[in-house]
Design an enzyme around this catalytic site. Structure first.
Site, mmCIF file in Angstrom:
data_model
loop_
_atom_site.group_PDB
_atom_site.id
_atom_site.type_symbol
_atom_site.label_atom_id
_atom_site.label_comp_id
_atom_site.label_asym_id
_atom_site.label_seq_id
_atom_site.Cartn_x
_atom_site.Cartn_y
_atom_site.Cartn_z
ATOM 1 N N HIS A 87 31.750 40.170 18.233
ATOM 2 C CA HIS A 87 30.618 39.381 18.404
ATOM 3 C C HIS A 87 30.342 39.272 20.204
ATOM 4 O O HIS A 87 31.020 39.094 20.840
ATOM 5 C CB HIS A 87 30.931 37.926 17.903
ATOM 6 C CG HIS A 87 29.483 37.060 18.029
ATOM 7 N ND1 HIS A 87 28.702 36.675 19.047
ATOM 8 C CD2 HIS A 87 28.655 36.524 16.689
ATOM 9 C CE1 HIS A 87 27.704 35.935 18.485
ATOM 10 N NE2 HIS A 87 27.800 36.205 17.297
ATOM 11 N N GLY A 168 24.720 25.118 37.800
ATOM 12 C CA GLY A 168 26.085 25.434 38.250
ATOM 13 C C GLY A 168 26.009 26.614 39.309
ATOM 14 O O GLY A 168 24.923 26.702 39.946
ATOM 15 N N HIS A 173 31.818 32.381 36.922
ATOM 16 C CA HIS A 173 33.419 31.881 36.677
ATOM 17 C C HIS A 173 34.320 33.264 36.657
ATOM 18 O O HIS A 173 34.085 33.767 35.566
ATOM 19 C CB HIS A 173 33.543 30.705 35.634
ATOM 20 C CG HIS A 173 34.936 30.129 35.521
ATOM 21 N ND1 HIS A 173 36.121 30.640 35.281
ATOM 22 C CD2 HIS A 173 35.294 28.782 35.904
ATOM 23 C CE1 HIS A 173 37.064 29.849 35.305
ATOM 24 N NE2 HIS A 173 36.626 28.732 35.719
ATOM 25 N N PRO A 174 35.333 33.206 37.342
ATOM 26 C CA PRO A 174 36.232 34.730 37.197
ATOM 27 C C PRO A 174 36.813 34.738 35.770
ATOM 28 O O PRO A 174 37.006 35.912 35.228
ATOM 29 C CB PRO A 174 37.377 34.215 38.231
ATOM 30 C CG PRO A 174 37.075 32.862 38.459
ATOM 31 C CD PRO A 174 35.978 32.301 38.230
ATOM 32 N N THR A 175 37.053 33.791 35.166
ATOM 33 C CA THR A 175 37.657 33.868 33.710
ATOM 34 C C THR A 175 36.908 33.338 32.607
ATOM 35 O O THR A 175 36.979 33.947 31.324
ATOM 36 C CB THR A 175 39.088 33.258 33.719
ATOM 37 O OG1 THR A 175 38.832 31.669 33.901
ATOM 38 C CG2 THR A 175 40.005 33.813 34.714
ATOM 39 N N ALA A 176 35.950 32.476 32.906
ATOM 40 C CA ALA A 176 35.186 31.891 31.815
ATOM 41 C C ALA A 176 33.618 32.199 31.666
ATOM 42 O O ALA A 176 32.988 31.913 30.851
ATOM 43 C CB ALA A 176 35.264 30.308 31.874
ATOM 44 N N GLY A 177 33.309 32.885 32.783
ATOM 45 C CA GLY A 177 32.097 33.631 32.626
ATOM 46 C C GLY A 177 30.997 32.603 32.879
ATOM 47 O O GLY A 177 30.741 32.107 33.946
#
Length: 312
Positions: A87, A168, A173-177
């Site tokens: 997905h 924002g 965000h480096p890991t959460a996008g």
């Protein structure tokens, strides 16, 4: 304690990019259950999609709080740099739609989406794109346009003209996008499995049935493989079940697959479904797996309303 339906009743259906770690999914669900005034009605986790969908109802304030808490929980444990599923996804918490129920106006869902976007952007440092009725940029109204490029393309997108998020920071965000937050009507997520492992067949059927390519109105579809099951699937969203029902979609997929010499093996719902979306057919006629009356949205809402009646 009795549950008293609020004057403004919304549904919130956050999609989290985790569908394989049962302990994580359970922890996310428990986070939502602890929010006063928010009722968790359904949890659907899928390993191939690597995605979980949570269905909640409640007052706008409770659902906003639930969305913020779930986003914080997802950011804490999900790293999209090592995430892969069939997905598409934009972030650790990929999408948070707010849906008006009963006589609640869409404006209340839009307001909830905007407040959730402000809090998530400001307090959690996650970029937010607003979509559907909450969209501030016309080109972002459709979720598939917001998600285009996915997590991997976020940095380039945000640097391009018109790519700045609605709330924002202006960098991923480096890991959460990032996350897409929206307001929309009731959506039915309905997947039909084909008795083949031919991904080309699933994609051809999706093209034949979806609105974008001349198929059924208000139907989005994509063909995906389910390698853990050795089959393929036509994954669909019915964005207006009053126009195109699950029965319409099932029949269209069945017909398109038959023309390719492929039969339908079954189907599944993701979350709940309004009774009218069945199109007057029995769930078993549509080969819906694990059906029970609690899958009906009206049944679950009636249970909540019944809980407000005085005990005698």
């Amino acid at each position: 304690m009795w549950y008293k339906p609020p004057v403004a009743l919304l549904e919130c259906v956050p999609n989290v990019s985790e569908g394989r770690d049962a302990a994580r999914v359970d922890a996310f669900a428990e986070t939502l259950r602890r929010v006063p005034g928010a009722r968790l009605l359904d949890v659907h986790a899928d390993a191939a999609h690597h995605r979980s969908v949570f269905t909640l109802v409640g007052a706008p304030e409770a659902l906003i709080e639930a969305a913020v808490r779930l986003t914080a929980a997802a950011i804490a444990v999900i790293d999209l740099r090592c995430h892969a599923g069939v997905h598409p996804r934009l972030g650790a918490i990929d999408v948070i739609p707010f849906v008006p129920l009963d006589s609640t106006p869409m404006a209340d869902a839009v307001a909830a989406a905007n407040e959730a976007a402000r809090r998530i952007g400001d307090t959690l440092g996650l970029p937010v794109y607003l979509y559907e009725a909450a969209a501030r940029v016309p080109a972002r109204r459709r979720l598939e346009d917001v998600r285009r490029g996915q997590f991997e393309g976020l940095a380039a997108r945000m640097q391009a003209p018109g790519g700045r998020p609605d709330a924002g920071p202006a960098s991923p965000h480096p890991t959460a996008g990032a996350v897409a937050i929206g307001a929309r009507g009731v959506l039915v997520a309905f997947n039909v499995t084909l008795a083949t492992d031919r991904l080309d067949a699933a994609r051809a059927v999706a093209r034949a049935v979806r609105e974008r390519d001349g198929g059924l109105s208000h139907l989005k579809a994509m063909g995906v493989g389910l390698p853990d099951r050795g089959v393929v699937q036509v994954s669909m969203n019915l964005t207006d079940y009053r126009v195109t029902t699950a029965a319409d979609a099932f029949d269209a997929v069945t017909g398109a697959a038959a023309r390719l010499g492929v039969r339908v093996a079954g189907s599944e719902l993701v979350g709940l479904i309004p009774e009218a979306a069945l199109g007057g057919r029995r769930p078993e006629d549509l080969l819906i797996a694990d059906w029970h009356p609690g899958r009906l949205l009206e049944t679950r809402l009636d249970e909540l309303r019944a809980a407000t009646r005085p005990r005698v």
